[in-house]
Write an enzyme that holds these catalytic residues in place. Structure first.
Site, PDB file in Angstrom:
ATOM      1  N   GLU A 218      24.157   8.770  -5.663  1.00  0.00           N
ATOM      2  CA  GLU A 218      23.045   8.657  -6.621  1.00  0.00           C
ATOM      3  C   GLU A 218      23.624   8.091  -7.905  1.00  0.00           C
ATOM      4  OE1 GLU A 218      20.089   9.063  -5.834  1.00  0.00           O
ATOM      5  OE2 GLU A 218      20.008  10.484  -4.183  1.00  0.00           O
TER       6      GLU A 218
ATOM      7  N   GLU B 144      23.116  -0.115 -18.159  1.00  0.00           N
ATOM      8  CA  GLU B 144      22.635   1.236 -18.430  1.00  0.00           C
ATOM      9  C   GLU B 144      23.310   1.754 -19.697  1.00  0.00           C
ATOM     10  OE1 GLU B 144      24.030   4.454 -15.887  1.00  0.00           O
ATOM     11  OE2 GLU B 144      21.951   5.089 -15.666  1.00  0.00           O
TER      12      GLU B 144
ATOM     13  N   CYS C 199      19.359   9.179 -15.666  1.00  0.00           N
ATOM     14  CA  CYS C 199      19.436   8.031 -14.763  1.00  0.00           C
ATOM     15  C   CYS C 199      18.047   7.432 -14.516  1.00  0.00           C
ATOM     16  CB  CYS C 199      20.052   8.452 -13.440  1.00  0.00           C
ATOM     17  SG  CYS C 199      19.193   9.840 -12.700  1.00  0.00           S
TER      18      CYS C 199
END
Ligand code: NAD
Length: 481
Positions: free
Chosen positions: A253, A387, A287
Site C-alpha cells: 500500500e 506526493e 496517502c
C-alpha cells in the site's frame, strides 16, 4: 543532557513483544522520540536488531503449526476479543497519537475507533468468505500462507497495525510486526491491548526497529511467507525486489496524488469545505488525501472565493485542541520536505492563494506548516506530480469532463479519487473512468468491507474485507479419481 524534570517525564522502552511476553532488546541502538508540537524529548526507545527479528520469526513459525489449522470460529473469537481490548483503550491510543505524532485529537480518535472496528469488520468478512469450494471430485481450500511480516508507516501506525493483524488472523496466519520506529508510544499502548487479549503465544510478535534492519530481515528471511507493507513507493520497490529471492507474497500500500474532480454542477457550499477536508485530513499526511483539485475553468473565480472563505475552518494549531484541523508534521525532516515543495511550487510558477512558506504565526516551536492552497498549477509541475505528504492543495483547471478525466488519470499513482457534482448519474460515469483503487462520490467516505489499494505505483494487492483476507491465503485443490 536531560534535566531532573525531563528525566521524570521521559518514557523509556527497552523491550519487544515476542512469544507472548515482553523481552529485553538484543539490539542496543537507542532512539530519541520528539514531540512534534513543541520539539521536546518525550521518550527514548531501544530499537530491535536482526537477532530480535529472527527470534520473533521463530516464535511465529512455531505458533503457525497449530494456529494455521484453527477453524473459522476460533479465529472469529480472537477477532472479537481484539475488538474488545482495543475498544477499551481508544482514549489511551488517541492520547499517544496526539503526543508522539501530533495527530489532531478529532482525527486521531476517529482513526482509533476504526482500529477497534476493523477487527469486527474482518470477522464479518471471514464469515462471508467461503474457505472451501468444491465441484465434481475437486475440492479447493483456502489455506493460510504462513508467517506474515506486517510493516507500518508513522502516519496511522496503530490503525494499520490493527487492520493488517485483523486480516492475517482471519486468514489463520501468525505474524511478526514491524511498526514505524517513529510510533513507539502508540505501539506500546497497542501491545498492552494484545497482552490483555491473551492471544496464543507467538500469534503476534512485535519488534520495533529500523526498516533497513528489522524490515529487511523480514523481507529476506525464508521463514516469512508474506509481507504486507504500507509506506513509500521507494521502500515498496525494495521489498518487491528483495522479497523475490524467497518468493515472498506481497501486498504493498503505497503513495498517492489523488485527484478530486469538481464537476461544473457541483454545489460549492458543500463541495469546497469537503475538498479542503479531503486535502488536509491527518494534517495532509494521508496517502488518500485529495491533493489535486480539478476545477472547471469557468468556475475558478467562484472556487477561489469559496476556498478563502472555507479555509478559516481549517486552522493549524495544538493537536490536543479540538478546534485544530491541521497539526504539526511528524518530524523536522517532514517539515523541511513540505517547505521544499512549497518553494518548488512558487519557483515553477504556481501562485499561493493562501498559506505559503514558513511556520504559521505563533507556532514556531513545533513542526507546523501553513495550510496552503496553490492556484495556476499545471499538472506537469512537481507539486502536482509528487506526493508532498503535507497540507498542500493544488488547484488545476480543466475545460470539460473528458479533459478532467484525462488530467485525473495523468499521474503515476492510482490510490484514490474523488468526484463531486449534483447529477449523480454523471458523477458515476466520470468515476467509472478513473484509474484508482477507490473513488468516492460527494464526500470523504469509507467502507471497511470495500477493497483498499492502488492502481499503478500506488501499490500491489488490496486490503480490507474479503479481499484483504484473501491476500493472506493460498488456494489448494485436491482432485480425486
Ligand atoms: P516509509 O516507506 O519510509 O516507511 C514505512 C515502513 O517501512 C516503516 O516502518 C519503515 O521503517 C519501513 N522500512 C523502511 N525501509 C525498509 C526496508 N528496506 N525494508 C522493509 N521495511 C522498511 O514510509 P513512511 O515515511 O513511514 O510513511 C509515509 C509513506 O507511506 C507515504 O509515501 C505514504 O503515501 C505511504 N502510505 C501509504 C498508505 C496506503 O495505504 N497506501 C497509507 C499510509 C501511508
Amino acid at each position: 543532557m536531560a534535566t531532573m524534570t525531563e528525566k521524570e517525564t521521559i518514557k523509556t522502552h527497552t523491550t519487544h513483544y515476542i512469544d507472548g511476553a515482553f523481552v529485553e532488546s538484543h539490539g542496543r541502538e537507542v532512539m530519541d522520540i520528539i514531540n512534534p508540537t513543541n520539539g521536546q524529548l518525550i521518550a527514548r526507545v531501544t530499537l530491535a536488531d536482526e537477532e530480535d527479528a529472527r527470534r520473533a520469526i521463530a516464535a511465529a513459525k512455531r505458533a503457525f503449526a497449530s494456529f494455521g489449522r484453527t477453524t473459522k470460529e476460533e479465529r472469529a473469537k480472537i477477532l472479537r476479543r481484539l475488538h474488545e481490548v482495543v475498544s477499551a483503550h481508544i482514549d489511551d491510543l488517541t492520547a499517544a497519537m496526539v503526543e508522539e505524532y501530533g495527530g489532531t485529537i478529532a482525527f486521531s480518535r476517529l482513526l482509533m475507533e476504526g482500529a477497534a472496528n476493523v477487527f469486527l469488520s474482518a470477522e464479518k468478512a471471514l464469515q462471508e468468505l467461503p474457505l472451501t469450494r468444491s465441484w465434481g471430485k475437486t475440492t479447493v481450500t483456502l489455506e493460510p500462507v504462513g508467517v506474515a511480516g506486517l510493516i507500518t508507516p508513522w502516519n496511522a501506525n496503530s490503525f494499520f497495525l490493527s487492520a493488517k493483524l485483523a486480516s492475517a488472523v482471519a486468514a489463520g496466519c501468525t505474524t511478526v510486526i514491524k511498526p514505524s520506529e517513529l510510533s513507539p508510544l502508540q505501539t506500546r499502548v497497542w501491545l498492552e491491548c494484545l497482552q490483555e487479549a491473551e492471544l496464543p503465544n507467538g500469534l503476534c510478535n512485535v519488534v520495533a526497529g529500523r526498516g533497513d534492519v528489522v524490515g529487511a530481515e523480514l523481507v529476506r528471511n525464508p521463514d516469512v511467507a508474506k509481507i504486507s507493507f504500507t509506506g513509500s513507493v521507494a521502500v515498496g520497490q525494495t521489498i518487491m525486489r528483495d522479497g523475490a529471492a524467497t518468493m515472498k507474497r506481497v501486498t504493498l500500500e503505497l503513495g498517492g496524488k489523488s485527484p478530486n474532480i469538481l464537476l461544473d454542477d457541483a454545489d460549492l457550499d458543500q463541495a469546497i469545505p469537503t475538498a479542503l477536508a479531503i486535502a488536509f485530513m491527518n494534517s495532509g499526511q494521508a496517502c488518500v488525501a485529495g491533493t489535486r483539485l480539478l476545477v472547471p475553468r469557468t468556475r475558478l473565480d467562484e472556487v477561489k472565493r469559496a476556498i478563502l472563505d472555507a479555509i478559516r475552518a481549517f486552522p493549524a494549531g495544538d493537536p490536543a485542541d479540538p478546534k485544530t484541523a491541521v497539526g504539526p508534521m511528524v518530524s523536522q525532516k517532514q517539515y523541511e520536505r513540505v517547505q521544499s515543495y512549497i518553494r518548488k511550487g512558487i519557483e515553477e510558477g504556481a501562485e499561493v492563494l493562501v498559506g505559503g512558506e514558513g511556520h504559521p504565526k505563533g507556532l514556531e516551536a513545533g513542526y507546523f506548516v501553513k495550510p496552503t492552497v496553490f492556484v495556476n498549477v499545471k499538472n506537469e509541475m512537481t507539486i502536482a506530480r509528487e506526493e508532498i505528504f503535507g497540507p498542500v492543495l493544488c488547484i488545476i483547471t480543466y475545460e470539460n469532463d473528458e479533459d478532467a478525466i484525462r488530467i485525473a488519470n495523468d499521474t503515476t499513482y492510482g490510490l484514490h479519487a474523488y468526484v463531486s457534482g449534483t447529477n449523480v448519474q454523471r458523477a458515476r460515469r466520470v468515476a467509472s473512468r478513473l484509474l484508482a483503487g477507490r473513488v468516492a462520490i460527494n464526500g470523504m467516505l469509507d467502507d471497511q468491507q470495500a477493497p483498499f489499494g492502488g492502481f499503478k505505483y500506488s501499490g500491489v494487492g488490496r486490503e480490507f474485507g474479503t479481499f484483504g483476507i484473501e491476500a493472506f491465503l493460498e488456494p489448494r485443490a485436491i482432485l480425486e479419481s
